[in-house]
Design an enzyme around this catalytic site. Structure first.
Site, PDB file in Angstrom:
ATOM      1  N   HIS A 103     -61.742  75.223  59.266  1.00  0.00           N
ATOM      2  CA  HIS A 103     -60.524  75.899  58.807  1.00  0.00           C
ATOM      3  C   HIS A 103     -59.297  75.492  59.624  1.00  0.00           C
ATOM      4  O   HIS A 103     -58.264  76.131  59.547  1.00  0.00           O
ATOM      5  CB  HIS A 103     -60.720  77.416  58.811  1.00  0.00           C
ATOM      6  CG  HIS A 103     -61.806  77.849  57.875  1.00  0.00           C
ATOM      7  ND1 HIS A 103     -62.463  79.050  57.986  1.00  0.00           N
ATOM      8  CD2 HIS A 103     -62.367  77.233  56.818  1.00  0.00           C
ATOM      9  CE1 HIS A 103     -63.378  79.148  57.033  1.00  0.00           C
ATOM     10  NE2 HIS A 103     -63.347  78.049  56.322  1.00  0.00           N
ATOM     11  N   CYS A 123     -44.718  61.465  62.552  1.00  0.00           N
ATOM     12  CA  CYS A 123     -45.714  60.591  63.172  1.00  0.00           C
ATOM     13  C   CYS A 123     -44.976  59.646  64.126  1.00  0.00           C
ATOM     14  O   CYS A 123     -43.915  59.121  63.779  1.00  0.00           O
ATOM     15  CB  CYS A 123     -46.398  59.792  62.060  1.00  0.00           C
ATOM     16  SG  CYS A 123     -47.693  58.690  62.633  1.00  0.00           S
ATOM     17  N   LEU A 169     -73.094  91.533  64.510  1.00  0.00           N
ATOM     18  CA  LEU A 169     -73.263  92.983  64.575  1.00  0.00           C
ATOM     19  C   LEU A 169     -73.458  93.569  63.172  1.00  0.00           C
ATOM     20  O   LEU A 169     -74.283  94.448  62.963  1.00  0.00           O
ATOM     21  CB  LEU A 169     -72.049  93.638  65.247  1.00  0.00           C
ATOM     22  CG  LEU A 169     -71.900  93.403  66.752  1.00  0.00           C
ATOM     23  CD1 LEU A 169     -70.643  94.084  67.275  1.00  0.00           C
ATOM     24  CD2 LEU A 169     -73.111  93.898  67.528  1.00  0.00           C
TER      25      LEU A 169
HETATM   26 ZN   LIG Z   1     -48.591  58.347  60.468  1.00  0.00          ZN
END
Ligand SMILES: [Zn+2]
Length: 391
Positions: free
Chosen positions: A140, A176, A245
């Site tokens: 996730h 990036c 639990l």
């Molecule tokens: Zn990249």
């Protein structure tokens, strides 16, 4: 992912094995693990409640110090019922310390006993505790991880990367750093209704296919497709062991159901396996590279991949005070001049989630043009250990 919410009070009810039951069950579990060929583990929010991070589905009457789960609180608020959460020691994900369970996993992986780890948690504590990236699927996502939409390059950050407001928006606003790409970066968090990362999911199912034992800890096993992974192990004839639990929809498929807190189970288990639970220390790596008349300082993770660690770096570039240069933006670059000394003093500043103080590294650029340092911080003592130069 899709979710089966807890509806009835029976489903919220917490169960506790007796001392004798626990002893017998954990004995069995240890024997199975020791004779296993491909032991994997599957984790959910229940392993991080000991770290002070509340889970999702614990009821109002939970014994957990973090109090009721986020959804239980939200449901009660909607019904306008007075909500009295317990005085919980809840902390932000970034300041949380790995639990005994997290640390036990690190040593079981290091010893080769545990082959792979699959987690539904986004708190990043498995990677933080020292589990190598190639040994884990974070189904996730991870609050510290963002990815380039165009080339797929991953960026681990020592801060929360998600800043999008809408559930389905994931752009972080950063780009990036590959000059030939410069694609937009996206946080790695998966919300309900969104697809899981293909590579992580495939890896997880591949390990489930060959697993002869799967230890599920602290998961209600109600979110699919994640919960299909431990189920696959049981369907293939492997042993599924569930530590939780509350009861789960997969209890009937399990070879063992253990009802106790995760850390209590893991402590006994590790004793039987005669493996010590290591104390957590923060391992960081720093690369100092001296090329083309500039010095570049960058953080690295355990695998020496890029890791954003320093909000600020300082370097004294000459003899006088004026020569002190400060960089507050990555990449941390410092131009070299004719006055630059051969022995450079580089002062690293940290995010300080665990009280990490600034640290000064000494780098002799005449000795080599690139060096990788390992730096270790003991959060329990509040000190850095002496930096070690790896190459
Ligand atoms: Zn990249």
């Amino acid at each position: 992912m899709a979710d089966t919410a807890i509806k009835t009070s029976e489903e919220k009810k917490e169960y506790f094995d007796t001392e004798e039951e626990l002893e017998e069950k954990i004995d069995k579990l240890a024997t199975w693990i020791l004779s296993s060929e491909h032991f994997i583990s599957f984790t959910g929010a229940g392993i991080s409640t000991a770290c002070g991070i509340p889970d999702f589905r614990s009821g109002m009457d939970t014994v957990l110090p973090t109090g009721p789960g986020c959804w239980e609180l939200a449901a009660n608020k909607k019904k306008k019922k007075p909500v009295k959460p317990k005085k919980g020691a809840s902390v932000s994900m970034h300041k949380a310390y790995p639990s005994k369970t997290h640390m036990a996993f690190v040593s079981m992986i290091e010893s080769g006993l545990m082959k792979f780890l699959i987690s539904q948690n986004v708190d990043g504590l498995h990677r933080k505790s020292g589990v190598p990236a190639e040994k884990i699927s974070e189904l996730h996502g991870n609050t510290n991880l963002e990815k380039c939409k165009d080339c797929g390059k991953q960026y681990l950050r020592d801060f929360r990367v998600r800043n999008a407001k809408k559930a389905k928006a994931h752009k972080t606003g950063r780009l990036c750093d590959d000059p030939s790409c410069r694609g937009p970066l996206r946080d790695s968090i998966i919300n309900f209704g969104e697809n899981l990362p293909e590579e992580d999911l495939n890896n997880a199912f591949n390990h489930a296919e060959c697993a002869d034992i799967c230890l599920s800890m602290g998961s209600s096993l109600r979110v699919t497709p994640a919960a299909d992974i431990p189920l696959r192990v049981a369907e293939n004839g492997g042993k599924l062991v569930i530590v939780n639990l509350q009861r789960t929809p997969l209890d009937e498929h399990a070879a063992l159901n253990i009802h106790a807190k995760c850390d209590d189970v893991i402590e006994r288990l590790m004793e039987k396996l005669t493996i010590e639970i290591p104390k957590w220390k923060i391992n960081r790596f720093v690369e100092v590279c001296c090329k083309d008349k500039k010095v570049t300082v960058s953080g690295r993770d355990e695998q020496h991949n890029y890791y954003s660690l320093f909000p600020k770096v300082e370097m004294k570039n000459g003899r006088d005070l004026k020569s002190l240069k400060t960089s507050i933006k990555e990449p941390h670059n410092f131009p070299l001049t004719e006055h630059s000394p051969s022995e450079l003093k580089i002062k690293l500043y940290f995010q300080g989630h665990y009280g990490e103080k600034p640290l000064i590294l000494t780098f002799d650029r005449e000795e080599s043009d690139t060096k990788l340092f390992k730096i270790v911080f003991d959060p329990f003592v509040g000190e850095w250990e002496p930096a070690e130069s790896l190459f």
